[in-house]
Design an enzyme around this catalytic site. Structure first.
Site, PDB file in Angstrom:
ATOM      1  N   ALA A   1       0.843  -1.193   0.000  1.00 28.46           N
ATOM      2  CA  ALA A   1       0.000   0.000   0.000  1.00 28.46           C
ATOM      3  C   ALA A   1       0.880   1.245   0.000  1.00 28.46           C
ATOM      4  O   ALA A   1       2.041   1.209   0.410  1.00 28.46           O
ATOM      5  CB  ALA A   1      -0.910   0.003   1.222  1.00 28.46           C
TER       6      ALA A   1
ATOM      7  N   GLY B   1      -0.319  -5.363   0.720  1.00 31.94           N
ATOM      8  CA  GLY B   1      -1.511  -5.361  -0.111  1.00 31.94           C
ATOM      9  C   GLY B   1      -1.298  -5.998  -1.468  1.00 31.94           C
ATOM     10  O   GLY B   1      -2.245  -6.504  -2.079  1.00 31.94           O
TER      11      GLY B   1
ATOM     12  N   GLU C   1      -1.801  -9.593  -0.867  1.00 33.97           N
ATOM     13  CA  GLU C   1      -3.230  -9.780  -0.605  1.00 33.97           C
ATOM     14  C   GLU C   1      -4.036  -9.725  -1.906  1.00 33.97           C
ATOM     15  O   GLU C   1      -5.002 -10.477  -2.079  1.00 33.97           O
ATOM     16  CB  GLU C   1      -3.715  -8.724   0.386  1.00 33.97           C
ATOM     17  CG  GLU C   1      -3.147  -8.965   1.786  1.00 33.97           C
ATOM     18  CD  GLU C   1      -3.480  -7.852   2.762  1.00 33.97           C
ATOM     19  OE1 GLU C   1      -4.190  -8.129   3.743  1.00 33.97           O
ATOM     20  OE2 GLU C   1      -3.022  -6.706   2.547  1.00 33.97           O
TER      21      GLU C   1
ATOM     22  N   GLU D   1       3.350  -6.033   7.480  1.00 32.52           N
ATOM     23  CA  GLU D   1       2.570  -5.033   8.218  1.00 32.52           C
ATOM     24  C   GLU D   1       2.960  -4.892   9.684  1.00 32.52           C
ATOM     25  O   GLU D   1       2.870  -3.795  10.255  1.00 32.52           O
ATOM     26  CB  GLU D   1       1.072  -5.353   8.105  1.00 32.52           C
ATOM     27  CG  GLU D   1       0.453  -5.019   6.755  1.00 32.52           C
ATOM     28  CD  GLU D   1       0.626  -6.107   5.721  1.00 32.52           C
ATOM     29  OE1 GLU D   1       0.055  -5.993   4.626  1.00 32.52           O
ATOM     30  OE2 GLU D   1       1.343  -7.104   5.999  1.00 32.52           O
TER      31      GLU D   1
END
Length: 255
Positions: A66, A111, A114, A134
């Site tokens: 991200a 992300g 993901e 994270e």
């Protein structure tokens, strides 16, 4: 259609979606989520597309995570909205009526991993590095990573990847079932296209129901869903064409 952060090409019933932010290693930001949301809405109803490939621009990164600068000052409710936005878009991909293949051409972190896990199939290049870092930011994966990773690799390995925040190689990812196959950087898109071409020869109606059935496999009603979908397909044109072709000893031609 025009998108700010992605490129879309369609050829031979295959859509290629390329996240195009090479200056930030294709990091996810609000615009990427908006463009992904819109392009998958379009592709869902696009009759000229039966399979989708998603990759990143350049040779270094699929999606490197991200865009941290964008949310560094968020408070609780803003953070929850950010997470929900990611969940909504990735669920749309996971529940797409057409197969989505991730061509992981480099870093797939946070992300980015993901996003890849929301796809139905994952191919990776030899230089790919995958991970969920994270916890190094005092966070947890927020776009479905804590839920999808254990289903793919098992709870113990998922915990190790999340708690350690270490990147793993493409070969390691293959050995634990996180990616299906590993190829050289030069071969990755070629092999992914080959797979997509083999998929689009088959029944779109059958594949759409297969996606629903597999996604229901974690549910208590998964078996019931399979029975229901199996019966429904007997009423579809693809079934009639497939059986006719089999009896006539020819290859089926699906719409």
């Amino acid at each position: 259609m025009n998108y700010e952060s992605i490129k879309l090409t369609i050829d031979k019933k295959i859509a290629l979606v390329t996240i195009n932010r090479p200056e930030s290693l294709n990091a996810l930001n609000a615009q990427v989520f908006t463009d992904l949301d819109n392009v998958f809405d379009f592709l869902k109803g696009e009759n000229s597309v039966n399979c989708i490939i998603i990759t990143g621009s350049g040779e270094k990164s699929f999606v490197a995570g991200a865009d941290i600068k964008e949310f560094s000052n968020y408070q609780k409710e803003q953070a929850k909205e950010l997470s929900k936005r990611g969940h909504d878009v990735f669920l749309k991909i996971e529940n797409m009526n057409k197969p989505v293949i991730a061509a992981i051409n480099g870093f797939a972190l946070g992300g980015g991993l993901e996003l890849a896990m929301a796809c139905h199939i994952r191919y990776a290049s030899e230089n790919a590095k995958l991970g969920l870092p994270e916890v190094t930011l005092g966070l947890i994966p927020g776009y479905g990573g804590t839920q999808r990773l254990p289903k793919l690799v098992g709870k113990g390995i998922a915990n190790e990847i999340i708690f350690s925040a270490k990147m793993i190689t493409a070969e390691k990812a293959k050995s634990i079932g996180l990616v299906n196959e590993v190829f050289s950087s030069e071969e990755l898109l070629i092999k992914t296209q080959d797979l997509a071409e083999s998929i689009v020869k088959n029944s779109p109606q059958g594949i759409a129901k297969a996606i629903q059935a597999v996604n229901a496999s974690e549910s208590e009603k998964g078996m019931e869903q399979e029975v229901e979908f199996f019966g429904e397909l007997f009423l579809k044109e693809d079934f009639k064409e497939g059986v006719s072709a089999f009896l006539e000893k020819r290859k089926p031609v699906f719409s």
